[in-house]
Design an enzyme around this catalytic site. Structure first.
Site, PDB file in Angstrom:
ATOM      1  N   VAL A  71       0.831  -1.202   0.000  1.00 32.89           N
ATOM      2  CA  VAL A  71       0.000   0.000   0.000  1.00 32.89           C
ATOM      3  C   VAL A  71       0.870   1.258   0.000  1.00 32.89           C
ATOM      4  O   VAL A  71       0.702   2.150  -0.845  1.00 32.89           O
ATOM      5  CB  VAL A  71      -0.969  -0.005   1.211  1.00 32.89           C
ATOM      6  N   THR A  86      -5.483  -0.752   6.996  1.00 32.83           N
ATOM      7  CA  THR A  86      -6.822  -1.245   7.317  1.00 32.83           C
ATOM      8  C   THR A  86      -6.958  -1.328   8.832  1.00 32.83           C
ATOM      9  O   THR A  86      -6.262  -2.111   9.484  1.00 32.83           O
ATOM     10  CB  THR A  86      -7.046  -2.621   6.676  1.00 32.83           C
ATOM     11  N   GLU A 107      -7.601   1.735   1.355  1.00 33.51           N
ATOM     12  CA  GLU A 107      -7.016   1.348   0.068  1.00 33.51           C
ATOM     13  C   GLU A 107      -7.696   0.074  -0.431  1.00 33.51           C
ATOM     14  O   GLU A 107      -7.948  -0.829   0.345  1.00 33.51           O
ATOM     15  CB  GLU A 107      -5.519   1.100   0.319  1.00 33.51           C
ATOM     16  N   ARG A 153      -5.368  -4.475  -5.248  1.00 36.16           N
ATOM     17  CA  ARG A 153      -5.066  -5.895  -5.105  1.00 36.16           C
ATOM     18  C   ARG A 153      -3.605  -6.111  -5.443  1.00 36.16           C
ATOM     19  O   ARG A 153      -3.072  -5.435  -6.331  1.00 36.16           O
ATOM     20  CB  ARG A 153      -5.887  -6.728  -6.109  1.00 36.16           C
ATOM     21  N   GLY A 202      -6.381 -16.740   0.311  1.00 35.61           N
ATOM     22  CA  GLY A 202      -5.228 -16.525   1.190  1.00 35.61           C
ATOM     23  C   GLY A 202      -4.807 -15.077   1.076  1.00 35.61           C
ATOM     24  O   GLY A 202      -5.615 -14.216   0.726  1.00 35.61           O
ATOM     25  N   CYS A 230      -4.663 -10.045   3.307  1.00 37.17           N
ATOM     26  CA  CYS A 230      -5.805  -9.162   3.570  1.00 37.17           C
ATOM     27  C   CYS A 230      -7.095  -9.898   3.924  1.00 37.17           C
ATOM     28  O   CYS A 230      -7.621  -9.725   5.018  1.00 37.17           O
ATOM     29  CB  CYS A 230      -6.035  -8.258   2.375  1.00 37.17           C
ATOM     30  N   LYS A 284      -1.743 -15.979  -4.933  1.00 40.69           N
ATOM     31  CA  LYS A 284      -2.480 -15.697  -6.167  1.00 40.69           C
ATOM     32  C   LYS A 284      -1.430 -15.386  -7.229  1.00 40.69           C
ATOM     33  O   LYS A 284      -0.256 -15.167  -6.883  1.00 40.69           O
ATOM     34  CB  LYS A 284      -3.450 -14.526  -5.976  1.00 40.69           C
TER      35      LYS A 284
HETATM   36  C1  UGA Z   1      -7.784  -8.021  -1.478  1.00 43.67           C
HETATM   37  C2  UGA Z   1      -8.919  -7.197  -2.110  1.00 43.67           C
HETATM   38  O1  UGA Z   1      -9.317  -7.813  -3.329  1.00 43.67           O
HETATM   39  C3  UGA Z   1      -8.473  -5.767  -2.396  1.00 43.67           C
HETATM   40  O2  UGA Z   1      -9.555  -5.000  -2.887  1.00 43.67           O
HETATM   41  C4  UGA Z   1      -7.970  -5.137  -1.073  1.00 43.67           C
HETATM   42  O3  UGA Z   1      -7.507  -3.821  -1.262  1.00 43.67           O
HETATM   43  C5  UGA Z   1      -6.842  -5.994  -0.527  1.00 43.67           C
HETATM   44  O4  UGA Z   1      -7.324  -7.347  -0.305  1.00 43.67           O
HETATM   45  C6  UGA Z   1      -6.399  -5.380   0.773  1.00 43.67           C
HETATM   46  O5  UGA Z   1      -7.194  -5.335   1.708  1.00 43.67           O
HETATM   47  O6  UGA Z   1      -5.283  -4.843   0.834  1.00 43.67           O
HETATM   48  P1  UGA Z   1      -5.605  -9.267  -2.454  1.00 43.67           P
HETATM   49  O7  UGA Z   1      -5.475  -9.868  -1.104  1.00 43.67           O
HETATM   50  O8  UGA Z   1      -4.411  -8.643  -3.086  1.00 43.67           O
HETATM   51  O9  UGA Z   1      -6.738  -8.112  -2.447  1.00 43.67           O
HETATM   52  O10 UGA Z   1      -6.083 -10.411  -3.462  1.00 43.67           O
HETATM   53  P2  UGA Z   1      -7.475 -10.901  -4.062  1.00 43.67           P
HETATM   54  O11 UGA Z   1      -7.431 -10.757  -5.519  1.00 43.67           O
HETATM   55  O12 UGA Z   1      -8.604 -10.312  -3.345  1.00 43.67           O
HETATM   56  O13 UGA Z   1      -7.414 -12.464  -3.724  1.00 43.67           O
HETATM   57  C7  UGA Z   1      -7.457 -12.942  -2.386  1.00 43.67           C
HETATM   58  C8  UGA Z   1      -7.507 -14.450  -2.354  1.00 43.67           C
HETATM   59  O14 UGA Z   1      -8.768 -14.931  -2.807  1.00 43.67           O
HETATM   60  C9  UGA Z   1      -6.461 -15.168  -3.221  1.00 43.67           C
HETATM   61  O15 UGA Z   1      -5.905 -16.235  -2.494  1.00 43.67           O
HETATM   62  C10 UGA Z   1      -7.253 -15.682  -4.400  1.00 43.67           C
HETATM   63  O16 UGA Z   1      -6.699 -16.833  -4.977  1.00 43.67           O
HETATM   64  C11 UGA Z   1      -8.591 -15.985  -3.747  1.00 43.67           C
HETATM   65  N1  UGA Z   1      -9.711 -15.961  -4.704  1.00 43.67           N
HETATM   66  C12 UGA Z   1     -10.077 -14.816  -5.304  1.00 43.67           C
HETATM   67  C13 UGA Z   1     -10.395 -17.143  -4.967  1.00 43.67           C
HETATM   68  O17 UGA Z   1     -10.074 -18.217  -4.424  1.00 43.67           O
HETATM   69  N2  UGA Z   1     -11.455 -17.088  -5.830  1.00 43.67           N
HETATM   70  C14 UGA Z   1     -11.848 -15.956  -6.454  1.00 43.67           C
HETATM   71  O18 UGA Z   1     -12.825 -15.986  -7.209  1.00 43.67           O
HETATM   72  C15 UGA Z   1     -11.136 -14.785  -6.182  1.00 43.67           C
END
Ligand code: UGA
Length: 431
Positions: free
Chosen positions: A11, A124, A154, A157, A260, A263, A320
């Site tokens: 961030v 956060t 914020e 992602r 995972g 966040c 991810k």
């Molecule tokens: C998340 C939020 O999406 C952001 O908007 C936020 O700003 C951020 O947290 C934060 O609080 O800083 P992030 O943790 O970078 O972002 O990643 P995501 O894309 O949200 O994915 C999180 C997890 O969910 C990953 O492990 C991903 O593989 C999993 N996921 C996501 C799934 O298993 N299925 C999905 O359909 C989407």
């Protein structure tokens, strides 16, 4: 404008680089000399697409500076707090970092009559924290100092942090000070997206609501996948059809090995903890967490019950794609459990190998080539949907593996294709 950003994680550094790129002068404060020196040389310390380029560009243009001290605070119109709020044992957000830097900021605020500083929290933090920050600052600074606090959560992602910041769906600004809101609106002018101006508590809660909703969507998809596996229904078809309903949508509903990262797991736990303190029944969110852990366990069970040998390869370790981050990554759980069950593992990931090596050391083997990883193995486990796995040469995969077994935790391939190629193919919610 002149800004100070305290913290240089995802961030902090992305915020600093983006605002520097708009022409502002940005000072970034850290506390580790070695890291600050690396940042000064243009090394962002984390893998994030495009970040190195934007950092180096702004270092060269002398718009971004890295510091160990807080002297830049007195020259700044806005000071962003962007330090970590990791989970404590009980799930509560650890705010010690936020409070510690608030005190340091307070001691360095400008005392000039005509200087006004906005202290804006990007970390956060649970509802009520910004009020606590305000109190700390008041307690550590003379009365005549002009400042106001604001919450500016914020939503970026990892993996797409820069474009998420530039093309934000919304910018949330919470404050009780009109002047602070005006200054923050001015700073965010070049950023796309609707500007939501609100009070401190609503801004703080918007962030947790968004992450809790995203976690709920993933857990919901995984929950339905359990039904699919028991009934022979196909989760992808079910979700595609349901997602066509505009009220529901298909985004963020990919089933798999669970969510995972630094966040979603942390923020859901923190919201649960806040709810408990407020005497709110939090069983809904507890179920979201429980399903997430069931998704990982179900996948592990598939491997334990269907493997054809204990020498396996793993593709994908980051939580991810497009990141080297492994915090709360499902891969950590799966690797740990497979090792407990005497499996031999060879792992491959484009970016996260070094981070995983720090944890598992010589307990597993590491390779920089996905095909090398699967050579003569009794099967392949896929845990992260890196694009490079989507169109691999499956014939080559088939010929390199000793046993044609694939456990796919991200549903990357068509069942019919895998059948035709003669794989024993186990994915999520698809028979
Ligand atoms: C998340 C939020 O999406 C952001 O908007 C936020 O700003 C951020 O947290 C934060 O609080 O800083 P992030 O943790 O970078 O972002 O990643 P995501 O894309 O949200 O994915 C999180 C997890 O969910 C990953 O492990 C991903 O593989 C999993 N996921 C996501 C799934 O298993 N299925 C999905 O359909 C989407």
């Amino acid at each position: 404008m002149t800004l100070t950003v305290v913290g240089h994680g995802y961030v902090g550094l992305v915020t600093a680089c983006v605002f520097a790129d708009f022409g502002n002068t940005v000072y970034v404060i850290g506390r580790n000399e070695k890291k600050i020196n690396e940042l000064r040389k243009g090394n962002p310390l984390i893998y994030e697409p495009g970040l190195k380029e934007i950092l180096q560009r702004n270092l060269q243009a002398k718009r971004i500076f890295f510091r160990l001290d807080y002297t830049s605070v007195s020259q700044s119109e806005i000071v962003f707090i962007a330090v970590g709020t990791p989970p404590k044992e009980n799930g509560e957000a650890d705010l010690s970092g936020v409070f510690e830097v608030s005190e340091k900021i307070a001691k360095n605020l400008s005392k000039k009559n005509d200087h006004f500083t906005v202290i804006s929290c990007k970390s956060t933090v649970p509802v009520g924290t910004n009020k606590q920050i305000e109190k700390i600052i008041k307690n550590h600074t003379p009365k005549r100092v002009n400042f106001a606090v604001a919450s500016c959560p914020e939503f970026l992602r990892e993996g797409s942090a820069i474009s998420d910041t530039l093309n934000a769906d919304r910018v949330v600004i919470g404050s009780e000070s009109k002047k602070a809101i005006e200054i923050l609106l001015e700073l965010h002018k070049p950023i796309e997206g609707k500007k939501i101006v609100t009070d401190l508590s609503s801004a703080e809660l918007i962030k947790y609501t968004a992450n809790a909703m995203l976690a709920t969507k993933v857990s919901f998809a995984n929950f339905i996948s359990f039904f699919c596996e028991k009934t022979g229904a196909d989760i992808e078809t079910v979700l595609d059809a349901v997602g066509l309903d505009k009220r529901i949508g298909r985004v963020f509903m990919s089933p798999g090995v669970g969510f995972g990262g630094s966040c979603l797991p942390k923020d859901v736990m923190a919201l649960i903890s806040t709810g408990k303190k407020l005497n709110i029944d939090v069983s809904f969110l507890e179920a979201v967490v429980k399903i997430n852990s069931q998704a990982k366990k179900n996948f592990l069970k598939k491997i334990l019950s269907n493997h054809q040998g204990k020498n396996l390869a793993i593709w994908g370790l980051a939580f991810k794609p497009n990141t080297d981050d492994i915090r709360f990554a499902p891969s950590l759980f799966i690797i740990e459990k497979l090792l407990e069950n005497d499996f031999q593992l060879t792992v491959y990931d484009q970016q996260a190998l070094l981070n995983v090596k720090k944890i598992f050391k010589d307990k597993i083997r590491y390779t920089k080539d996905p095909y090398q990883a699967i050579k003569e193995k009794d099967g392949l486990v896929i845990l992260t949907e890196w694009n490079e796995f989507r169109q691999v040469d499956l014939n080559r995969v088939r010929s390199l593996l000793k046993k044609p077994v694939i456990f796919d935790g991200r549903n990357l391939y068509q069942i019919s294709t895998m059948k035709k190629l003669g794989f024993y193919y186990y994915s999520v919610g698809r028979s």
